[in-house]
Motif scaffolding. Structure first.
Motif, PDB file in Angstrom:
ATOM      1  N   THR A 142     -12.658   1.880   4.569  1.00 52.49           N
ATOM      2  CA  THR A 142     -13.648   2.014   5.638  1.00 52.49           C
ATOM      3  C   THR A 142     -13.346   3.221   6.512  1.00 52.49           C
ATOM      4  N   ALA A 143     -12.091   3.372   6.917  1.00 54.92           N
ATOM      5  CA  ALA A 143     -11.711   4.508   7.764  1.00 54.92           C
ATOM      6  C   ALA A 143     -11.926   5.830   7.026  1.00 54.92           C
ATOM      7  N   ALA A 144     -11.607   5.856   5.717  1.00 53.97           N
ATOM      8  CA  ALA A 144     -11.797   7.077   4.933  1.00 53.97           C
ATOM      9  C   ALA A 144     -13.276   7.430   4.816  1.00 53.97           C
ATOM     10  N   ARG A 145     -14.108   6.423   4.635  1.00 52.36           N
ATOM     11  CA  ARG A 145     -15.551   6.661   4.516  1.00 52.36           C
ATOM     12  C   ARG A 145     -16.139   7.186   5.819  1.00 52.36           C
ATOM     13  N   GLU A 146     -15.640   6.668   6.942  1.00 53.23           N
ATOM     14  CA  GLU A 146     -16.163   7.072   8.244  1.00 53.23           C
ATOM     15  C   GLU A 146     -15.520   8.350   8.777  1.00 53.23           C
ATOM     16  N   GLY A 147     -14.483   8.824   8.107  1.00 48.10           N
ATOM     17  CA  GLY A 147     -13.802  10.029   8.585  1.00 48.10           C
ATOM     18  C   GLY A 147     -13.009   9.798   9.843  1.00 48.10           C
ATOM     19  N   ASP A 148     -12.549   8.569  10.037  1.00 46.17           N
ATOM     20  CA  ASP A 148     -11.806   8.185  11.246  1.00 46.17           C
ATOM     21  C   ASP A 148     -10.317   8.451  11.021  1.00 46.17           C
ATOM     22  N   VAL A 149      -9.901   9.686  11.283  1.00 39.76           N
ATOM     23  CA  VAL A 149      -8.524  10.107  10.993  1.00 39.76           C
ATOM     24  C   VAL A 149      -7.508   9.322  11.812  1.00 39.76           C
ATOM     25  N   ASP A 150      -7.771   9.105  13.086  1.00 37.17           N
ATOM     26  CA  ASP A 150      -6.806   8.420  13.951  1.00 37.17           C
ATOM     27  C   ASP A 150      -6.578   6.978  13.497  1.00 37.17           C
ATOM     28  N   THR A 151      -7.651   6.289  13.167  1.00 35.70           N
ATOM     29  CA  THR A 151      -7.513   4.916  12.673  1.00 35.70           C
ATOM     30  C   THR A 151      -6.807   4.894  11.329  1.00 35.70           C
ATOM     31  N   LEU A 152      -7.167   5.823  10.451  1.00 34.01           N
ATOM     32  CA  LEU A 152      -6.528   5.899   9.140  1.00 34.01           C
ATOM     33  C   LEU A 152      -5.032   6.155   9.290  1.00 34.01           C
ATOM     34  N   ARG A 153      -4.660   7.038  10.196  1.00 34.08           N
ATOM     35  CA  ARG A 153      -3.240   7.333  10.424  1.00 34.08           C
ATOM     36  C   ARG A 153      -2.494   6.091  10.903  1.00 34.08           C
ATOM     37  N   GLU A 154      -3.129   5.318  11.769  1.00 32.46           N
ATOM     38  CA  GLU A 154      -2.497   4.100  12.280  1.00 32.46           C
ATOM     39  C   GLU A 154      -2.309   3.082  11.152  1.00 32.46           C
ATOM     40  N   LEU A 155      -3.301   2.934  10.301  1.00 28.19           N
ATOM     41  CA  LEU A 155      -3.195   1.997   9.173  1.00 28.19           C
ATOM     42  C   LEU A 155      -2.079   2.411   8.221  1.00 28.19           C
ATOM     43  N   LEU A 156      -2.006   3.699   7.919  1.00 35.12           N
ATOM     44  CA  LEU A 156      -0.984   4.189   7.003  1.00 35.12           C
ATOM     45  C   LEU A 156       0.408   4.073   7.621  1.00 35.12           C
ATOM     46  N   ARG A 157       0.485   4.241   8.932  1.00 31.91           N
ATOM     47  CA  ARG A 157       1.778   4.109   9.621  1.00 31.91           C
ATOM     48  C   ARG A 157       2.340   2.709   9.469  1.00 31.91           C
ATOM     49  N   PHE A 158       1.455   1.723   9.329  1.00 30.16           N
ATOM     50  CA  PHE A 158       1.889   0.339   9.181  1.00 30.16           C
ATOM     51  C   PHE A 158       1.897  -0.116   7.718  1.00 30.16           C
ATOM     52  N   GLY A 159       1.867   0.842   6.805  1.00 29.51           N
ATOM     53  CA  GLY A 159       2.077   0.517   5.402  1.00 29.51           C
ATOM     54  C   GLY A 159       0.856   0.210   4.574  1.00 29.51           C
ATOM     55  N   ALA A 160      -0.330   0.583   5.017  1.00 34.85           N
ATOM     56  CA  ALA A 160      -1.529   0.344   4.219  1.00 34.85           C
ATOM     57  C   ALA A 160      -1.444   1.121   2.902  1.00 34.85           C
ATOM     58  N   GLU A 161      -1.997   0.552   1.850  1.00 36.79           N
ATOM     59  CA  GLU A 161      -1.957   1.183   0.539  1.00 36.79           C
ATOM     60  C   GLU A 161      -2.979   2.314   0.456  1.00 36.79           C
ATOM     61  N   VAL A 162      -2.540   3.439  -0.120  1.00 42.82           N
ATOM     62  CA  VAL A 162      -3.423   4.610  -0.207  1.00 42.82           C
ATOM     63  C   VAL A 162      -4.173   4.669  -1.530  1.00 42.82           C
ATOM     64  N   ASP A 163      -3.680   3.960  -2.531  1.00 44.70           N
ATOM     65  CA  ASP A 163      -4.345   3.930  -3.826  1.00 44.70           C
ATOM     66  C   ASP A 163      -5.053   2.598  -4.006  1.00 44.70           C
ATOM     67  N   VAL A 164      -6.171   2.617  -4.702  1.00 47.95           N
ATOM     68  CA  VAL A 164      -7.004   1.434  -4.831  1.00 47.95           C
ATOM     69  C   VAL A 164      -6.250   0.310  -5.540  1.00 47.95           C
ATOM     70  N   ARG A 165      -6.450  -0.909  -5.069  1.00 39.58           N
ATOM     71  CA  ARG A 165      -5.893  -2.097  -5.708  1.00 39.58           C
ATOM     72  C   ARG A 165      -6.999  -2.815  -6.471  1.00 39.58           C
ATOM     73  N   PRO A 166      -6.720  -3.248  -7.700  1.00 37.76           N
ATOM     74  CA  PRO A 166      -7.749  -4.003  -8.428  1.00 37.76           C
ATOM     75  C   PRO A 166      -8.042  -5.320  -7.715  1.00 37.76           C
ATOM     76  N   LYS A 167      -9.309  -5.555  -7.385  1.00 32.90           N
ATOM     77  CA  LYS A 167      -9.706  -6.812  -6.744  1.00 32.90           C
ATOM     78  C   LYS A 167     -10.770  -7.530  -7.553  1.00 32.90           C
ATOM     79  N   VAL A 168     -10.986  -7.049  -8.758  1.00 36.51           N
ATOM     80  CA  VAL A 168     -12.005  -7.654  -9.614  1.00 36.51           C
ATOM     81  C   VAL A 168     -11.353  -8.048 -10.936  1.00 36.51           C
ATOM     82  N   PRO A 169     -11.931  -9.001 -11.672  1.00 35.46           N
ATOM     83  CA  PRO A 169     -11.383  -9.368 -12.984  1.00 35.46           C
ATOM     84  C   PRO A 169     -11.409  -8.177 -13.929  1.00 35.46           C
TER      85      PRO A 169
END
Length: 319
Positions: A142-169
């Motif tokens: 969501t942050a990447a789509r909206e171009g929200d750099v500050d929010t994205l930086r905060e998420l990554l600082r707390f260990g958010a995954e940068v590569d997509v995770r499979p969530k479908v069968p």
């Protein structure tokens, strides 16, 4: 052929349907839950504190309420960006990763609303930076789509995954399901987010590290191909090259939709010119730093500032 008759509904029928969506008036817990949500909606943190000081309200702190789609007080505070109320709820033990009917966490709604202070408060309190496993979207996407750099930086600082995770069968895997934040930031033209994701270790080739998923897709698109297809500037291709993208990987099909620009010329030039020793050394050093946020480790190195900046992709290659 069967003819479908339109359903005629009276005003009374519609009223009955809407009444079913409303909380039961006789439900005492429902009334208390609504009182909490009303206090949050009014951004009245003192009133919220007074209510939660009483056991009967404390008992309902995680109870969803509201007209239509019920939500918890914490979800309401995050969605509206009411930081003081959100902090009061967290202090009184509100469930931090509670899901709504869309499998969205309070953090997800705070990110969607661009409420950076609420995002930071939730992350500090222990919210999962990746959101819910039951939701195909994520706070980072969501942050990447909206171009929200500050929010994205905060998420990554707390260990958010940068590569997509499979969530479908596995049977539902397709080209879209393996497109992660790096793809999205390129498509929407958010260069700041694009670079930030690469700095935190995003895969520069597919932005997906799940080999099974990639194997099931006939022609997965590389990030390079996506950038060329959507007419991203030369800066995007240069960043991918600098962060180690395989320039020989994409099978380029140059047609009328391919933009003949500097980005394409840069890629073709990179295919015939080897990387400099300095560039290869930077890639090797960064790969051996085991942290997603590599800057602190680089800053601790006993090397000149110009080299530390080069390792952090701050300045151009040192002379």
């Amino acid at each position: 052929m069967a003819v479908v008759q339109p359903v005629n509904m009276s005003l009374m029928d519609v009223s009955k349907i809407f009444s079913l969506l409303q909380p039961k008036e006789e439900d005492e817990d429902g009334e208390q839950a609504r009182a909490l949500n009303d206090a949050v909606g009014a951004d009245d943190a003192p009133l919220l504190s007074q209510l939660l000081a009483q056991e009967k309200y404390q008992r309902c702190i995680n109870a969803p309420s509201g007209w239509g789609v019920p939500v918890t007080p914490l979800r309401t505070a995050a969605a509206l960006g009411h930081l003081k109320c959100l902090e009061v709820l967290l202090e009184h033990g509100a469930e931090i990763d509670v899901l709504d009917v869309k499998a969205q966490t309070p953090l997800f709604t705070a990110v969607s609303g661009k409420h950076l202070d609420c995002v930071a408060a939730l992350l500090k309190a222990g919210a999962d930076p990746n959101g819910s496993q039951y939701n195909n979207c994520s706070p980072v996407l969501t942050a990447a789509r909206e171009g929200d750099v500050d929010t994205l930086r905060e998420l990554l600082r707390f260990g958010a995954e940068v590569d997509v995770r499979p969530k479908v069968p596995e049977w539902a895997s397709n080209a879209t399901s393996c497109r992660g934040p790096l793809y999205i930031s390129a498509v929407y033209g958010h260069l700041g987010c694009f670079k930030l994701l690469l700095l935190h270790g995003a895969n520069p080739n597919y932005n997906c590290t799940d080999e099974k998923m990639l194997a099931r897709i006939k022609q997965p698109k590389t990030v390079v191909e996506v950038c060329l297809r959507y007419g991203c500037g030369v800066e995007y291709i240069q960043l991918l090259v600098d962060f180690g993208a395989d320039v020989y990987l994409p099978t380029l099909i140059i047609d009328k939709t391919t933009k003949q620009n500097e980005a394409l010329l840069l890629l073709l030039r990179e295919r015939v010119c080897p990387k400099t020793l300095m560039s290869q050394a930077r890639l090797a050093i960064r790969r051996h730093i085991p942290f997603a946020d590599k800057d602190p480790a680089i800053d601790s190195l006993d090397i000149p500032l110009v080299l530390r900046n080069y390792l952090k992709h701050i300045n151009a290659e040192p002379e």
